[in-house]
Design a protein around this motif. Structure first.
Motif, short mmCIF file in Angstrom:
data_model
loop_
_atom_site.label_atom_id
_atom_site.label_comp_id
_atom_site.label_asym_id
_atom_site.label_seq_id
_atom_site.Cartn_x
_atom_site.Cartn_y
_atom_site.Cartn_z
N ARG A 1 0.83 -1.20 0.00
CA ARG A 1 0.00 0.00 0.00
C ARG A 1 0.88 1.26 0.00
O ARG A 1 0.62 2.21 -0.73
CB ARG A 1 -0.94 -0.01 1.21
N ALA A 2 1.94 1.23 0.81
CA ALA A 2 2.83 2.40 0.87
C ALA A 2 3.52 2.61 -0.48
O ALA A 2 3.61 3.73 -0.98
CB ALA A 2 3.87 2.21 1.99
N ARG A 3 3.98 1.51 -1.07
CA ARG A 3 4.63 1.60 -2.40
C ARG A 3 3.66 2.15 -3.43
O ARG A 3 4.00 3.00 -4.23
CB ARG A 3 5.11 0.22 -2.84
N ASP B 1 1.07 4.02 -2.89
CA ASP B 1 0.82 5.45 -2.64
C ASP B 1 1.93 6.32 -3.21
O ASP B 1 1.70 7.46 -3.59
CB ASP B 1 0.69 5.71 -1.13
N LEU B 2 3.15 5.75 -3.22
CA LEU B 2 4.29 6.55 -3.70
C LEU B 2 4.39 6.60 -5.23
O LEU B 2 5.06 7.46 -5.77
CB LEU B 2 5.60 5.96 -3.14
N LEU C 1 0.60 14.19 0.43
CA LEU C 1 0.30 12.81 0.83
C LEU C 1 0.80 12.51 2.24
O LEU C 1 0.20 11.72 2.97
CB LEU C 1 0.98 11.87 -0.18
N LEU D 1 3.94 11.34 2.69
CA LEU D 1 4.83 10.18 2.54
C LEU D 1 5.90 10.55 1.52
O LEU D 1 5.58 10.86 0.37
CB LEU D 1 4.03 8.97 2.06
#
Lengths: 105, 191
Positions: free
Chosen positions: B19-21, B23-24, B79, B81
């Motif tokens: 999910r973090a990847r 989002d990036l 974001l 992040l």
């Protein structure tokens, strides 16, 4: 040989703290709101877990201002990334050990 | 620790990281920007000749890099992040230096000039492959393969240097632009 469960780090092993390090392992840094929302935590809960991780030297918390708005950024330290990698390695080793036992039966 | 719990924990860690990847991921923007810049370079060659690219690319490339840097920084701030930027900047710088060198060396007097047209595209394809690895993106890897194939195709086409440059600029520019737009549509507002 040490059993993989002995390699689990109590600071990192906790569900929320493992999630926090998982996010931070993918990013240079994340802000408080992103961590709170992505892991569905309350402000207080997140603060407590960050304090534990910061106390262990696994994350660095930086407070900045954007205009007049305060913002808290969190990043994983080198030790934090190593501890996270070791935790994931220990979990995988545990699974491999169980799989090996199963296939031997 | 129970092995079911270990499996579940690893699964959850994997989900959070994915999910973090995800989002990036915002590579649609540089693809659209550099796709447009590459398409315009074809017009520059048409109007002013191939030599004009020696002036066009440093200006347009720098502007595209600054615009991309501004967009990524703005998006990451919104974001909350921030991704690992150093590897991306290093790759972008390596592509720029590599493409300029390949273009310059390939256009030395005495040669056909075709290497000067094809070389930079090959460097860009190699750079996109590095970006694909960094982003763990099959889309970017496929785009790198398409650009490489186009460069090889043009190298064996028998075209002269300027027509080859125009053909490569139009095809690789369009491929980048369309890939970027498709990725933007697929990821929606998050991108």
């Amino acid at each position: 040989m040490t059993h993989p469960t002995n390699q689990l780090d109590d600071v990192v092993h906790q569900r929320v703290r493992l999630g926090l390090l998982a996010v931070l392992s993918e990013a240079r840094r994340a802000d408080f709101a992103y961590l709170r929302d992505s892991l569905e935590l309350t402000d207080g809960n997140l603060s407590r877990h960050l304090q534990v991780l910061e106390g262990a030297g696994y994350v660095k918390v930086t407070k900045t201002f954007e205009g007049k708005r305060p913002r808290t950024w969190v990043s994983a330290t080198k030790n934090g990334r190593a501890a996270f990698a070791a935790e994931v390695g220990a979990l995988r080793a545990l699974l491999d050990r169980v799989d090996g036992t199963d296939s031997g039966d | 620790m129970d092995h079911h719990l270990a499996a579940e924990t690893l699964q959850r860690v994997g989900d959070v990281r994915r999910r973090a990847r995800s989002d990036l991921l915002a590579f649609w923007f540089p693809l659209v920007v550099f796709g447009c810049i590459t398409l315009v370079s074809a017009a520059v060659v048409g109007f002013f000749g191939g030599e004009a690219l020696a002036f066009y690319w440093p200006i347009a490339g720098t502007a595209g890099g600054v615009l991309t840097g501004y967009y990524c920084s703005h998006r990451e701030r919104l974001l909350g992040l921030k991704g690992p930027a150093a590897a991306y900047v290093a790759t972008a710088v390596a592509i720029t230096i590599g493409a300029v060198l390949a273009g310059g060396l390939g256009s030395q007097p005495g040669g056909s000039g075709l290497a000067g047209a094809v070389g930079p595209s090959m460097v860009v394809a190699a750079g996109y492959l590095v970006f694909a690895r960094l982003e763990r993106s099959t889309t970017l890897a496929a785009l790198a393969a398409v650009i490489f194939a186009l460069a090889v195709g043009v190298a064996f086409s028998g075209l002269g240097a300027e027509p080859a440059t125009v053909v490569l600029a139009l095809t690789t520019g369009a491929a980048s632009l369309l890939t970027g737009m498709a990725h933007r549509l697929r990821t929606g507002a998050r991108g």
